[in-house]
Design an enzyme around this catalytic site. Structure first.
Site, PDB file in Angstrom:
ATOM      1  N   ASP A  87       0.910  -1.274   0.166  1.00 20.68           N
ATOM      2  CA  ASP A  87      -0.002   0.215  -0.036  1.00 20.68           C
ATOM      3  C   ASP A  87       0.894   1.124  -0.087  1.00 20.68           C
ATOM      4  O   ASP A  87       2.062   1.279   0.284  1.00 20.68           O
ATOM      5  CB  ASP A  87      -0.752  -0.065   1.287  1.00 20.68           C
ATOM      6  CG  ASP A  87      -1.695   1.112   1.235  1.00 20.68           C
ATOM      7  OD1 ASP A  87      -2.355   1.666   0.220  1.00 20.68           O
ATOM      8  OD2 ASP A  87      -1.829   1.987   2.546  1.00 20.68           O
ATOM      9  N   SER A  88       0.221   2.366  -0.381  1.00 22.23           N
ATOM     10  CA  SER A  88       0.918   3.733   0.025  1.00 22.23           C
ATOM     11  C   SER A  88       1.373   3.911   1.193  1.00 22.23           C
ATOM     12  O   SER A  88       2.395   4.995   1.279  1.00 22.23           O
ATOM     13  CB  SER A  88       0.232   4.755  -0.765  1.00 22.23           C
ATOM     14  OG  SER A  88      -1.126   4.809   0.087  1.00 22.23           O
TER      15      SER A  88
ATOM     16  N   TYR B  74      -0.470   8.425  -2.370  1.00 25.21           N
ATOM     17  CA  TYR B  74      -0.589   8.231  -4.010  1.00 25.21           C
ATOM     18  C   TYR B  74      -1.742   8.850  -4.607  1.00 25.21           C
ATOM     19  O   TYR B  74      -1.582   9.197  -5.809  1.00 25.21           O
ATOM     20  CB  TYR B  74      -0.651   6.661  -4.420  1.00 25.21           C
ATOM     21  CG  TYR B  74       0.582   5.909  -4.181  1.00 25.21           C
ATOM     22  CD1 TYR B  74       1.716   6.510  -3.511  1.00 25.21           C
ATOM     23  CD2 TYR B  74       0.842   4.691  -4.736  1.00 25.21           C
ATOM     24  CE1 TYR B  74       3.103   5.710  -3.502  1.00 25.21           C
ATOM     25  CE2 TYR B  74       1.948   4.124  -4.552  1.00 25.21           C
ATOM     26  CZ  TYR B  74       2.927   4.463  -3.713  1.00 25.21           C
ATOM     27  OH  TYR B  74       4.413   3.772  -3.766  1.00 25.21           O
TER      28      TYR B  74
ATOM     29  N   CYS C  38      -3.904  -0.840  -2.299  1.00 28.10           N
ATOM     30  CA  CYS C  38      -4.208   0.494  -2.578  1.00 28.10           C
ATOM     31  C   CYS C  38      -5.081   0.749  -3.552  1.00 28.10           C
ATOM     32  O   CYS C  38      -4.845   0.148  -4.690  1.00 28.10           O
ATOM     33  CB  CYS C  38      -2.751   1.104  -2.474  1.00 28.10           C
ATOM     34  SG  CYS C  38      -2.918   2.886  -3.156  1.00 28.10           S
TER      35      CYS C  38
ATOM     36  N   GLU D 258      -5.750  10.637   9.865  1.00 26.44           N
ATOM     37  CA  GLU D 258      -4.378  10.535  10.158  1.00 26.44           C
ATOM     38  C   GLU D 258      -4.248  11.372  11.460  1.00 26.44           C
ATOM     39  O   GLU D 258      -3.309  11.089  12.145  1.00 26.44           O
ATOM     40  CB  GLU D 258      -3.411  10.645   9.085  1.00 26.44           C
ATOM     41  CG  GLU D 258      -3.876   9.651   8.105  1.00 26.44           C
ATOM     42  CD  GLU D 258      -2.256   9.051   7.379  1.00 26.44           C
ATOM     43  OE1 GLU D 258      -1.631  10.060   7.199  1.00 26.44           O
ATOM     44  OE2 GLU D 258      -2.350   7.984   6.738  1.00 26.44           O
TER      45      GLU D 258
ATOM     46  N   CYS E 162     -11.172   3.600  -0.914  1.00 27.39           N
ATOM     47  CA  CYS E 162      -9.726   3.858  -0.261  1.00 27.39           C
ATOM     48  C   CYS E 162      -9.713   3.167   1.038  1.00 27.39           C
ATOM     49  O   CYS E 162     -10.674   3.241   1.538  1.00 27.39           O
ATOM     50  CB  CYS E 162      -9.762   5.555  -0.108  1.00 27.39           C
ATOM     51  SG  CYS E 162      -8.323   6.103   0.851  1.00 27.39           S
TER      52      CYS E 162
ATOM     53  N   HIS F 233      -8.467   3.905   3.713  1.00 31.65           N
ATOM     54  CA  HIS F 233      -8.603   4.639   4.954  1.00 31.65           C
ATOM     55  C   HIS F 233     -10.234   4.381   5.358  1.00 31.65           C
ATOM     56  O   HIS F 233     -10.374   4.763   6.427  1.00 31.65           O
ATOM     57  CB  HIS F 233      -8.075   5.848   4.980  1.00 31.65           C
ATOM     58  CG  HIS F 233      -6.527   6.060   5.300  1.00 31.65           C
ATOM     59  ND1 HIS F 233      -5.701   5.788   4.316  1.00 31.65           N
ATOM     60  CD2 HIS F 233      -5.891   6.554   6.469  1.00 31.65           C
ATOM     61  CE1 HIS F 233      -4.491   5.887   4.841  1.00 31.65           C
ATOM     62  NE2 HIS F 233      -4.663   6.519   6.020  1.00 31.65           N
TER      63      HIS F 233
END
Lengths: 274, 274
Positions: free
Chosen positions: B13-14, B45, B76, B155, B187, B189
């Site tokens: 993943d990124s 990314y 990702c 984050e 995504c 996240h």
């Protein structure tokens, strides 16, 4: 010597934010050429480790050197915080950052010595503003606060949005409680939120944008080193060149919107190879 | 053959988001070893160009190959959208992404064929979910929306914050107006915002998390290729290895908090050299 006088100034940033510094250099020293590099492939630097920031910054400085620059301006607070010393050691031309000029003006201007600094997580984690300020004014109190959402909010185009206002109020709450009289906008994106931050902090708090001070320090450096482009040699039609590591067209559009000149091209560079 | 059966699965993943996919693989196929790579130096990314995403993904796949993986999972969405084909061409082992499995379940589960997709700017700009969904169900209507602030908000740790709620309501407004009956969390996240998104969209909208479907597709692939680790060979004490391009300790702490196992180490890799 003549060659060096006419050589361009290298300016780099993790992305687009450093254009606010380039803009200030264009205003203050309009007779100088500029080569700008934005590391748009690897932005942001604010969440990276010091070691990685140093590696990336050195690659960029090496690239700028291939463009014949006479001096390098690190127009990124995070890179200035971590990589300035390494760059100064590696390069045989002068390298200046944005942190020291910003710290100097804050130390000088603050009435009560109560100084706030906002920046990325990496910049704040380095405590570099605090160190510089206290080296100039040992009794100063310095309060630092990371504002990680400011950059994404600016890049989303929400500069005057109510959401950004709520986020800013939360981030700045502690600065207000601590009654700072001076606040350093310690990330090149933050001047784009200047009016909102000013409104929240109130009229008695001095906001410091290191970009202006950096341009002034650069001007003095060029004079001191006798490498300023003042010999009457006419600056050509298009004295500014732009390079990026990704998304050249997107960069060009953004740069065009904030700089007082027309940007015709931005070229992509394989920066990892430097 | 025995060697290949016992070889690990490569997952990349990124950054940290792909851990939600690794977690799902651990749950669904607990007998398999995993080598995970998070590109924490070059994250995100979602704002990069396709060409750069391909270059970075190929470097990572080459690194994973040196660890002897038998299959690669691109965990990702952005890398799946841009680099899957290039990876499949370059590698001599199977490579699967998260987009196709997510698209497949949405095409199958949607009652009215009104499907929404949220993701990064790059993923949405690729229109890859739309293409896949309409290849399976040509009459489907697909509405795509980039939500660039979701990753920074997660984050920042503001998963249940009122600010995140306001942002989510704004991003999802159009999805509600268009009355989508199925919404893909495109995504890695975004599953971390699942309950908030579910609350905004209401109980009649099915939320699709591609991670689960990807793990199921991987399981079938291993069986089909006859490379599953089912030969009774005991899996060792520590079957999961973690590598990153930066901030190993920060990654380890985060991984430890979301995975059902203890992460003892994450090693840093100079990924540009691959």
């Amino acid at each position: 010597m003549n060659d060096l006088r006419e050589a361009p100034i290298g300016v780099f940033d993790s992305g687009i934010g450093g254009l606010t510094v380039a803009r200030e250099i264009m205003r203050q020293i309009p007779e100088e050429r500029i080569v700008y590099f934005g590391d748009t492939a690897r932005v942001p630097y604010g969440s990276k480790s010091g070691k990685t920031i140093i590696r990336y910054s050195c690659q960029i400085a090496r690239f700028l050197k291939t463009r014949g620059v006479k001096v390098i301006v690190v127009a990124c607070n995070t890179a200035s915080a971590y990589a300035l010393e390494a760059l100064q050691q590696e390069m045989d031309i002068p390298v200046i950052g944005v942190v020291r000029p910003g710290a100097r003006v804050a130390a000088r201007e603050s009435i009560g010595g109560n100084i706030g600094v906002i920046g990325t997580a990496a910049t704040v984690g380095s405590h570099i503003y605090q160190k510089y300020i206290q080296s100039l004014r040992p009794e100063a109190q310095v309060f630092e606060k990371a504002c990680p959402l400011f950059v994404p909010l600016v890049e989303e185009g929400w500069r005057k949005d109510p959401v950004t206002r709520i986020v800013a109020e939360r981030y700045l709450q502690e600065m207000k409680e601590r009654k700072v009289d001076t606040l350093i906008l310690g990330c090149t994106h933050y001047p784009l939120l200047r009016s909102m931050v000013a409104d929240i902090m109130g009229p008695d708090v001095v906001l410091v944008n290191p970009a202006y001070e950096t341009a002034m320090e650069l001007k003095q450096l060029l004079r001191r080193e006798n490498i300023e482009n003042c010999g009457g040699s006419k600056i050509e039609e298009n004295p500014y060149e732009f390079f990026v590591s990704d998304q050249a067209e997107k960069f060009r559009t953004f740069a065009d919107s904030i700089l007082p000149i027309d940007i015709t091209t931005a070229k992509q560079v394989p920066i990892e190879e430097y």
